[in-house]
Design a protein around this motif. Structure first.
Motif, PDB file in Angstrom:
ATOM      1  N   LYS A  25     103.391 -13.736 -17.271  1.00 58.19           N
ATOM      2  CA  LYS A  25     102.166 -14.218 -16.611  1.00 58.19           C
ATOM      3  C   LYS A  25     101.869 -13.362 -15.398  1.00 58.19           C
ATOM      4  CE  LYS A  25     102.337 -19.025 -17.905  1.00 58.19           C
ATOM      5  NZ  LYS A  25     101.367 -20.033 -17.856  1.00 58.19           N
ATOM      6  N   GLU A  45      93.390  -9.852 -24.492  1.00 54.50           N
ATOM      7  CA  GLU A  45      92.838 -11.199 -24.640  1.00 54.50           C
ATOM      8  C   GLU A  45      92.951 -11.974 -23.316  1.00 54.50           C
ATOM      9  OE1 GLU A  45      95.239 -13.520 -27.389  1.00 54.50           O
ATOM     10  OE2 GLU A  45      96.987 -12.455 -26.660  1.00 54.50           O
ATOM     11  N   SER A  46      92.310 -13.111 -23.277  1.00 53.09           N
ATOM     12  CA  SER A  46      92.333 -13.943 -22.084  1.00 53.09           C
ATOM     13  C   SER A  46      93.778 -14.306 -21.730  1.00 53.09           C
ATOM     14  CB  SER A  46      91.503 -15.199 -22.367  1.00 53.09           C
ATOM     15  OG  SER A  46      91.586 -16.060 -21.279  1.00 53.09           O
ATOM     16  N   LYS A  50      94.792  -9.092 -16.967  1.00 51.86           N
ATOM     17  CA  LYS A  50      93.813  -8.085 -16.538  1.00 51.86           C
ATOM     18  C   LYS A  50      93.333  -8.340 -15.115  1.00 51.86           C
ATOM     19  CE  LYS A  50      90.894  -9.190 -19.864  1.00 51.86           C
ATOM     20  NZ  LYS A  50      91.614 -10.374 -20.397  1.00 51.86           N
ATOM     21  N   SER A  51      92.913  -9.572 -14.849  1.00 49.61           N
ATOM     22  CA  SER A  51      92.365  -9.873 -13.515  1.00 49.61           C
ATOM     23  C   SER A  51      93.443  -9.789 -12.445  1.00 49.61           C
ATOM     24  CB  SER A  51      91.727 -11.263 -13.498  1.00 49.61           C
ATOM     25  OG  SER A  51      90.602 -11.281 -14.347  1.00 49.61           O
ATOM     26  N   THR A  52      94.658 -10.200 -12.786  1.00 45.59           N
ATOM     27  CA  THR A  52      95.763 -10.092 -11.826  1.00 45.59           C
ATOM     28  C   THR A  52      95.968  -8.627 -11.451  1.00 45.59           C
ATOM     29  OG1 THR A  52      96.834 -12.002 -12.849  1.00 45.59           O
ATOM     30  CG2 THR A  52      98.202 -10.609 -11.439  1.00 45.59           C
TER      31      THR A  52
HETATM   32  N1  ADP Z   1      97.115 -17.482  -8.860  1.00 49.63           N
HETATM   33  C1  ADP Z   1      97.815 -17.745  -9.969  1.00 49.63           C
HETATM   34  N2  ADP Z   1      98.854 -18.606  -9.962  1.00 49.63           N
HETATM   35  C2  ADP Z   1      99.578 -18.863 -11.083  1.00 49.63           C
HETATM   36  N3  ADP Z   1      99.330 -18.286 -12.279  1.00 49.63           N
HETATM   37  C3  ADP Z   1      98.302 -17.417 -12.361  1.00 49.63           C
HETATM   38  C4  ADP Z   1      97.492 -17.107 -11.222  1.00 49.63           C
HETATM   39  N4  ADP Z   1      96.547 -16.207 -11.605  1.00 49.63           N
HETATM   40  C5  ADP Z   1      96.762 -15.974 -12.916  1.00 49.63           C
HETATM   41  N5  ADP Z   1      97.806 -16.697 -13.366  1.00 49.63           N
HETATM   42  C6  ADP Z   1      98.337 -16.697 -14.749  1.00 49.63           C
HETATM   43  O1  ADP Z   1      98.652 -15.350 -15.077  1.00 49.63           O
HETATM   44  C7  ADP Z   1      98.255 -15.065 -16.418  1.00 49.63           C
HETATM   45  C8  ADP Z   1      97.266 -13.906 -16.417  1.00 49.63           C
HETATM   46  O2  ADP Z   1      96.052 -14.336 -15.832  1.00 49.63           O
HETATM   47  P1  ADP Z   1      94.821 -13.337 -15.585  1.00 49.63           P
HETATM   48  O3  ADP Z   1      95.296 -12.162 -14.845  1.00 49.63           O
HETATM   49  O4  ADP Z   1      93.722 -14.139 -14.993  1.00 49.63           O
HETATM   50  O5  ADP Z   1      94.474 -12.903 -17.089  1.00 49.63           O
HETATM   51  P2  ADP Z   1      93.124 -12.308 -17.713  1.00 49.63           P
HETATM   52  O6  ADP Z   1      92.270 -11.815 -16.614  1.00 49.63           O
HETATM   53  O7  ADP Z   1      93.596 -11.237 -18.641  1.00 49.63           O
HETATM   54  O8  ADP Z   1      92.490 -13.430 -18.473  1.00 49.63           O
HETATM   55  C9  ADP Z   1      97.697 -16.346 -16.982  1.00 49.63           C
HETATM   56  O9  ADP Z   1      98.734 -16.989 -17.682  1.00 49.63           O
HETATM   57  C10 ADP Z   1      97.304 -17.132 -15.766  1.00 49.63           C
HETATM   58  O10 ADP Z   1      97.389 -18.506 -16.017  1.00 49.63           O
END
Ligand code: ADP
Ligand code: MG
Length: 272
Positions: A25, A45-46, A50-52
């Motif tokens: 994650k 995929e979602s 990616k956003s992280t």
């Molecule tokens: N601030 C956060 N705290 C805990 N878990 C997070 C947080 N941000 C993202 N996640 C988890 O990390 C994983 C990747 O999320 P994210 O980067 O948003 O993916 P994407 O942008 O590819 O959809 C997911 O399982 C999400 O639930």
């Protein structure tokens, strides 16, 4: 004499970048180099991280391990840089990271509400990014606002309207104008056409492609939509459970995917 591209320092470099919230994650051990004028697409995929990764690259989220290195424009940003302008993003401190975002970078959020001030006029939304760079001439700020509204196909006559009266697609156009008006050296985009109707998406994508080409933008683009990646990105990194499983030229990856996950990703788009 112009040096070949491979010898130039990368504009942005990730070295073993890791930011994990739990196993699989987040993002883990990411390496890449982005050169000036390139569009790097991050797909997957979602939930693939990616956003992280994007947040970690642009200074919004501190990595657990690894380095993000940016080659700053040394004229504008001498402090904290080595002789060749290399900045270690997480060694320079919060204030300097914010200065980079203001002066050299641009950020386009998926949700335009995160990148705009909905209650102030469209013109002020565009102008305040220029004001943050020291531009104070009212006439010039207004002219830039009108010019950029035109460039993103918004009616410049609505410069005094607040974006809370705009549709979602119009708000996203305004966010793009606000981001690009300062001519950022590096732009981060997270799902820039996400959350919009399909027809609105298509027009926005077309406009984005024109702007990216005209301005020769350097972009890190996050998208789960391979059609968006195909149109905008020169190169792709495919993410699965926080790791990069495949990377290469966009056409190569999409036309001849090697990794089983990428093959699944590509075929699920092709299957109705
Ligand atoms: N601030 C956060 N705290 C805990 N878990 C997070 C947080 N941000 C993202 N996640 C988890 O990390 C994983 C990747 O999320 P994210 O980067 O948003 O993916 P994407 O942008 O590819 O959809 C997911 O399982 C999400 O639930
Ligand atoms: Mg995301």
């Amino acid at each position: 004499m112009k040096r070949p591209q491979l010898e130039r320092p990368a504009l942005l470099e990730a070295r073993g970048v890791t930011r994990l919230y739990g196993p699989g994650k987040g993002c883990e051990d990411i390496d890449f180099r982005l050169h000036e004028g390139e569009v790097l697409g991050i797909v997957g995929e979602s939930g693939s991280g990616k956003s992280t990764l994007l947040r970690t690259l642009c200074g919004m989220e501190t990595p657990d391990a690894g380095r993000v290195v940016y080659h700053s424009d040394v004229e504008r940003c001498l402090d904290g840089a080595t002789d060749d302008g290399e900045l270690d993003l997480y060694a320079i401190g919060e204030a300097r990271r914010r200065a980079l975002l203001r002066m050299e970078w641009g950020l386009v959020h998926q949700n335009p509400r995160d990148g705009l001030r909905l209650g102030v006029s469209a013109g002020a939304n565009i102008g305040e990014r220029l004001m943050a760079l020291g531009d104070r001439h009212y006439g010039q700020l207004r002219a830039a606002g009108q010019d950029w509204m035109g460039r993103v196909e918004l009616d410049p006559g609505r410069i005094d309207d607040a974006p809370r009266h705009f549709s979602g697609g119009m708000q996203q156009r305004l966010q793009i104008a606000r981001t690009l008006v300062t001519r950022p050296r590096l732009v981060f985009m997270d799902e820039p056409t996400g959350g919009l109707d399909v027809s609105v998406q298509a027009r926005l994508l077309d406009m984005l492609r024109t702007l990216v080409r005209e301005l020769g933008l350097s972009v890190v683009l996050v998208t789960h939509d391979l059609a968006v990646a195909r149109l905008l990105a020169d190169r792709l990194m495919v993410m699965c459970r926080g790791r990069v499983v495949e990377a290469g030229l966009t056409d190569q990856i999409l036309d001849d995917p090697q990794h089983a996950y990428t093959q699944l990703l590509v075929s699920s788009v092709l299957t109705p």
